[in-house]
Design a protein around this motif. Structure first.
Motif, short mmCIF file in Angstrom:
data_model
loop_
_atom_site.label_atom_id
_atom_site.label_comp_id
_atom_site.label_asym_id
_atom_site.label_seq_id
_atom_site.Cartn_x
_atom_site.Cartn_y
_atom_site.Cartn_z
N ALA A 1 69.39 50.95 20.70
CA ALA A 1 68.69 50.68 21.96
C ALA A 1 67.23 50.30 21.71
CB ALA A 1 68.78 51.89 22.89
N GLY A 2 66.86 50.17 20.43
CA GLY A 2 65.53 49.70 20.08
C GLY A 2 64.47 50.79 20.00
N LYS A 3 64.91 52.04 19.93
CA LYS A 3 63.95 53.14 19.89
C LYS A 3 63.64 53.56 18.45
CE LYS A 3 63.76 53.15 24.14
NZ LYS A 3 62.54 52.88 24.90
N PHE B 1 75.12 45.75 27.63
CA PHE B 1 74.61 46.38 26.41
C PHE B 1 75.36 47.66 26.06
CE2 PHE B 1 71.55 49.48 24.62
CZ PHE B 1 71.41 48.90 23.38
N LEU B 2 75.64 48.47 27.08
CA LEU B 2 76.29 49.76 26.83
C LEU B 2 77.70 49.58 26.30
CD1 LEU B 2 75.00 51.90 29.81
CD2 LEU B 2 74.16 51.79 27.48
N GLU B 3 78.42 48.58 26.81
CA GLU B 3 79.75 48.28 26.27
C GLU B 3 79.62 47.85 24.81
OE1 GLU B 3 78.99 47.31 29.31
OE2 GLU B 3 80.56 48.17 30.56
N GLU C 1 73.92 59.05 32.58
CA GLU C 1 73.62 57.70 32.14
C GLU C 1 73.01 57.78 30.75
OE1 GLU C 1 71.03 55.55 34.79
OE2 GLU C 1 72.33 56.16 36.45
N PHE C 2 73.09 56.69 30.03
CA PHE C 2 72.39 56.66 28.76
C PHE C 2 70.96 56.27 29.06
CE2 PHE C 2 71.00 54.43 24.86
CZ PHE C 2 71.04 55.52 24.02
N ASP C 3 70.08 57.26 28.93
CA ASP C 3 68.73 57.07 29.38
C ASP C 3 67.78 57.01 28.19
OD1 ASP C 3 66.40 56.98 30.75
OD2 ASP C 3 66.54 59.00 31.60
N ALA C 4 67.24 55.85 27.94
CA ALA C 4 66.30 55.73 26.83
C ALA C 4 64.90 55.42 27.36
CB ALA C 4 66.76 54.66 25.85
N ASN D 1 72.05 56.75 15.99
CA ASN D 1 72.51 55.36 15.94
C ASN D 1 72.36 54.68 17.31
OD1 ASN D 1 74.08 53.03 14.97
ND2 ASN D 1 75.68 53.85 16.29
N LEU D 2 72.78 55.38 18.37
CA LEU D 2 72.69 54.80 19.72
C LEU D 2 71.26 54.46 20.11
CD1 LEU D 2 75.15 56.96 21.82
CD2 LEU D 2 75.40 54.57 21.12
N TYR D 3 70.36 55.42 19.89
CA TYR D 3 68.97 55.18 20.28
C TYR D 3 68.34 54.09 19.42
CZ TYR D 3 68.97 59.10 23.53
OH TYR D 3 69.23 59.92 24.59
#
Ligand code: GDP
Ligand code: GDP
Ligand code: MG
Length: 317
Positions: free
Chosen positions: A142-144, A3-5, A106-109, A137-139
């Motif tokens: 990530a579905g937030k 997912f992160l890639e 880390e990308f922490d959501a 955009n990133l969050y």
């Protein structure tokens, strides 16, 4: 592809392209220093030291790196340039790991509170608003549920600029226009995030200098007001630094981290500069982790800072 890639957070090509200028500068100088040699001698080490310093790694960190290389070549004097480069990469990664007791960024959501409140600070023009747009955009990817707060009410264009990012990232925004009380905007944003059930609120602030007392007090007030609405808010305070200012970014980082409880750093504009070594210096010398790096002006041009991939991209072939 994970997912992160997929969302660009760890794309190797983006990273390599983003630090191209810095890498070319380093490799070019390294090639010159090593021409006609098959071993590392004192002169090579002196030149290596100069290369690292002129790439904005900073004196303290450069000396630590050179010490490590010295120890290694004491055993192993005959090396090719490629081997020296590998050694350099390995020792820098090891140095950064040694000085960073806590977990890598880390990308922490997975937030502990709802809403999770993030305040973004830094001096003028470093890329605060842009970084907020990219993070939104990133969050969102990530579905937030994301909410933006336009607490930079100082410049006329500042609110408009954040509105444009909210449209790009397709997330709502709370704003009260220019000249509104930033603490009031922050209060409204956090209250609204709570009422709407947002997962995360990202709050923009006006550029401020650590030595401007009134602005720092305003920041304290913004923080206090947030804490009234949601316990522990702000949960993150991200300091944005312009990497292309090199040692200046280091000075700002030191001053801000002394004045404000900064939880993470974002280093922007790596794409336009040969001063990418500053990321290594800052990551080594400060107690606050580098969380994000900005690699361009587009929404996708933000990555999580990973020591190993960063050092590989910077000192790779
Ligand atoms: P702020 O004053 O701190 O909010 O800074 P802005 O977000 O308005 O950014 C200032 C300028 O830097 C804008 O022109 C941005 O497009 C540009 N910028 C921000 N981040 C980056 C980056 O990572 N790379 C490049 N090349 N430009 C950036
Ligand atoms: P002060 O320290 O006496 O200014 O007061 P507070 O700590 O109570 O609030 C600081 C700032 O937070 C105020 O100036 C307002 O901008 C904002 N604030 C506090 N309560 C509210 C509220 O109910 N609504 C809004 N919009 N802003 C508030
Ligand atoms: Mg701004």
């Amino acid at each position: 592809m994970g997912f992160l890639e997929k969302i660009g957070l760890k794309k190797k090509e983006t990273l390599e392209k983003g630090v191209e200028k810095s890498r070319e500068g380093i490799l070019n100088k390294l090639g010159k220093a090593f021409v006609g040699k098959d071993r590392v001698d004192d002169q090579t080490l002196d030149e290596l030291e100069e290369i690292l310093i002129t790439s904005d790694v900073g004196v303290t960190t450069t000396l630590e790196i050179i010490q490590r290389i010295e120890k290694r070549v004491a055993k192993d004097k005959f090396v090719t340039q490629a081997e020296l480069q590998t050694m350099l990469r390995e020792e820098i990664v090891a140095l950064l790991k040694d000085n960073d007791a806590d977990k890598p960024a880390e990308f922490d959501a997975d937030f502990q509170t709802k809403p999770h409140v993030v305040l973004v600070v830094g001096v003028n023009g470093v890329g605060k608003t842009t970084t907020i747009g990219k993070l939104a955009n990133l969050y969102k990817q990530a579905g937030k549920k994301v909410l933006l707060g336009a607490a930079d009410t100082f410049r006329a264009a500042a609110v408009d600029q954040l509105i444009i990012w909210s449209e790009r990232a397709d997330v709502p925004i709370v704003q009260q226009g220019q000249n509104a009380d930033p603490a009031s905007v922050a209060f409204d944003t956090v209250s609204s995030a709570k009422a709407r059930g947002s997962d995360i609120a990202l709050i923009d602030t006006a550029g401020r200098l650590h030595n401007k007392k009134a602005l720092m007090e305003e920041l304290t007030k913004i923080k206090r007001v947030m804490g009234k609405v949601v316990d522990g808010a702000p949960h993150e305070v991200i300091l944005v630094l312009d990497a292309s200012t090199g040692q200046n970014a280091m000075q700002q980082a030191k001053a801000f981290t002394e004045a404000v409880d900064i939880t993470g750093l974002a280093l922007t504009k790596l794409d336009g500069t040969a001063k990418g070594g500053i990321v290594i210096g800052i990551s080594n010398e400060l107690n606050v982790p580098v969380k994000y790096i900005g690699l361009g002006e587009r929404m996708e041009d933000l990555q999580i800072f990973e020591r190993e991939s960063f050092v590989n991209a910077l000192f790779g072939e």
